[in-house]
Every structure is written in C-alpha cells, then in structure tokens.
Design an enzyme around this catalytic site. Sequence first.
Site, short mmCIF file in Angstrom:
data_model
loop_
_atom_site.label_atom_id
_atom_site.label_comp_id
_atom_site.label_asym_id
_atom_site.label_seq_id
_atom_site.Cartn_x
_atom_site.Cartn_y
_atom_site.Cartn_z
CB THR A 119 50.61 -22.00 7.76
OG1 THR A 119 50.14 -22.39 6.48
CG2 THR A 119 51.01 -20.54 7.73
CB SER A 168 48.29 -22.58 10.61
OG SER A 168 49.12 -23.70 10.44
CG ASN A 210 45.44 -32.16 7.81
OD1 ASN A 210 45.09 -33.04 8.60
ND2 ASN A 210 45.57 -32.36 6.52
CG ASP A 270 47.72 -32.98 3.30
OD1 ASP A 270 46.56 -33.39 3.43
OD2 ASP A 270 48.08 -31.83 3.62
CG HIS A 315 42.43 -30.32 5.49
ND1 HIS A 315 43.52 -30.62 4.73
CD2 HIS A 315 41.77 -31.50 5.69
CE1 HIS A 315 43.55 -31.92 4.46
NE2 HIS A 315 42.48 -32.47 5.03
N GLY A 316 43.62 -26.75 7.58
CA GLY A 316 43.83 -25.32 7.89
C GLY A 316 43.92 -25.07 9.38
P1 13P Z 1 47.71 -24.80 7.33
O1 13P Z 1 48.95 -24.64 6.52
O2 13P Z 1 46.80 -23.63 7.25
O3 13P Z 1 48.03 -25.20 8.74
O4 13P Z 1 46.89 -26.01 6.69
C1 13P Z 1 47.48 -27.27 6.67
C2 13P Z 1 46.62 -28.26 6.00
O5 13P Z 1 45.42 -28.25 6.11
C3 13P Z 1 47.31 -29.28 5.21
O6 13P Z 1 46.42 -30.21 4.67
#
Ligand code: 13P
Length: 279
Positions: free
Chosen positions: A230, A208, A227, A81, A205-206
């Site tokens: 966190t 969490s 994805n 990633d 992405h992101g």
């Molecule tokens: P988070 O850590 O905010 O869940 O994002 C994960 C991510 O997008 C990894 O590519």
Amino acid sequence: MLTDLRNILAKAQKGGYAVGHFNATDTDMLEAVIVAAEELRAPVIIGTAQVLLPYGELKLIAPSMIAAAKRASVPVVVHFDHGLSFERCMEALKLGFTSIMYDGSAEEIDRNLQQTEEIVRICHSLGASAEGEIGHVGLAQDGDGGQSGMYTTPEEAVWFAKETGVDALAVAIGTAHGVYKEKPKLDIERLRAIRAKLAVPLVLHGGSGLSDEDFRSTISAGVAKVNVHTDLCLAGMEAMRTAIADGLDYLSVRQRKTAAIKAEVMRKICLFGSAGKAD
Ligand code: 13P
C-alpha cells in the site's frame, strides 16, 4: 541474481535485520524495487498476490519479474504472495516463481494445514521455497488488526511450522493489510514468545503505515521478512497527482511515479536494516 527465500532469510535472521517484500502490479513498480535494492546493495523480494492479478496478469508480469531478478546485481526472490488456490500457486511455479505463499488462513485450521503441507512439498521438490500463514492478518479497512481473536498463538505457530515444513511463517500480531483507520497496536510480547519457540523465519504482513519504532521493535523481536504494498501505491499516487498538476505529459508522469516508489522502497529497506547485506 534469482534466488529463493531460504538463504536470504537465514542470513537476515542471523544478522538481526529483515528483507523487504514489495508487491508490484506493473513494470514501473518492478523497476522501482529492483533499482532501489541495487542502489542500496540489499537483497529483496519482489512479488504479486492473487488478489492483485486483476491489475496485472500473472502470465504477463511473471516473465518481467524473472528477467529483472536474473539480471539484478543483488539477490532477488520472485515470490507469489497470498496464493488462495492450489491452481494459481501451481501456475506461478510453472511460470518460474522461486517462492510461493499459500494463504489458507481464512480456512478451517486443518484445511489450512493440509493444503499448505501439500504446496510446501511440491515447492521443495521443484527447488522453490514456501511460506504459510497461521492466525489471520486481515484488512485494515475492516479494523482486523485490532481483533486479537485472529492473532497467532505460539503453540499453533510451532505445530503449523513443524507439520507443514514452511520456510517462512506469516504471523498475526496486530497488523493488517491496507490503510489503517487507527494507529495499530502491535503485540510484541506475543511475537517474542513465538520466536522463542520457533526457529523458522517470521513474516510481518501489512507493513504499510507502521511507524519506524514498529519496525525496530518487530525486527528486534524476530521478524525476518516484511511485506509492503500500500505505501508504494500511496507514494506513486501522490507523485502522479503533483506531476499532473505540474502539467507534465504521460511519460514524465510515469517517471515521477517510478522515482517516488523507488524512494519509498529505499526508505523501507533502510528501516529494515537490509541495506548493504546483498553480498
Ligand atoms: P500492505 O499493503 O498493508 O503494505 O500489506 C502488504 C502485504 O502484507 C502483502 O502481503
């Protein structure tokens, strides 16, 4: 069984669900993800990111991930990633990763295009899949999710996907990596406009800190891969805190942590709609 992104994301797109991508820095997290996916009969993507390598070296974690994927009873992609350098992407491929994301989204757009195109070509020639990013998904701590100047435009997405040949495309529509300071506002209309013009599976992405409704709306607007990292760390931390307060020993603390991460992965898989989609 070990696989790459192409088959599982094509099925997800057709079926209107998303496959979870969970980053792991150690074998406890790895085990939690694989066992969760097996219990729910879900395809899954396991990985690590270049910025996470100081917490779990690639040469050590890669063989464990590949062994776990091979013996799993569900399809597992081992994905590198946010590869930020050509060399690290090549190292991951050599170690047996079946999928690579080159992330040139912080570079000049032409350099992002040229580097991504080259890495896609190498991945495909070795039978691996490749993801790229256009627009930029930044850091939640910097308030990047709210910066609409970083968002992906439908025109850029079409151009970038066509020129590079990526198998999956990460788009910026208001999410960011890490813990959000404020509730993110996602641009679902933008996502729909990108989806309408582009057949390539889209990646969020992101993942969490998003609400159940955020997942429903983004997946129904065309996201096929989400994805998450966190939220797994937060679940593990909380479990360790209570286990230590309960006076447990080191190995029992680890067990509680792994169980909590597994529960969080299962919760996400159910929200993404990929439970029962392994076969
Ligand atoms: P988070 O850590 O905010 O869940 O994002 C994960 C991510 O997008 C990894 O590519």
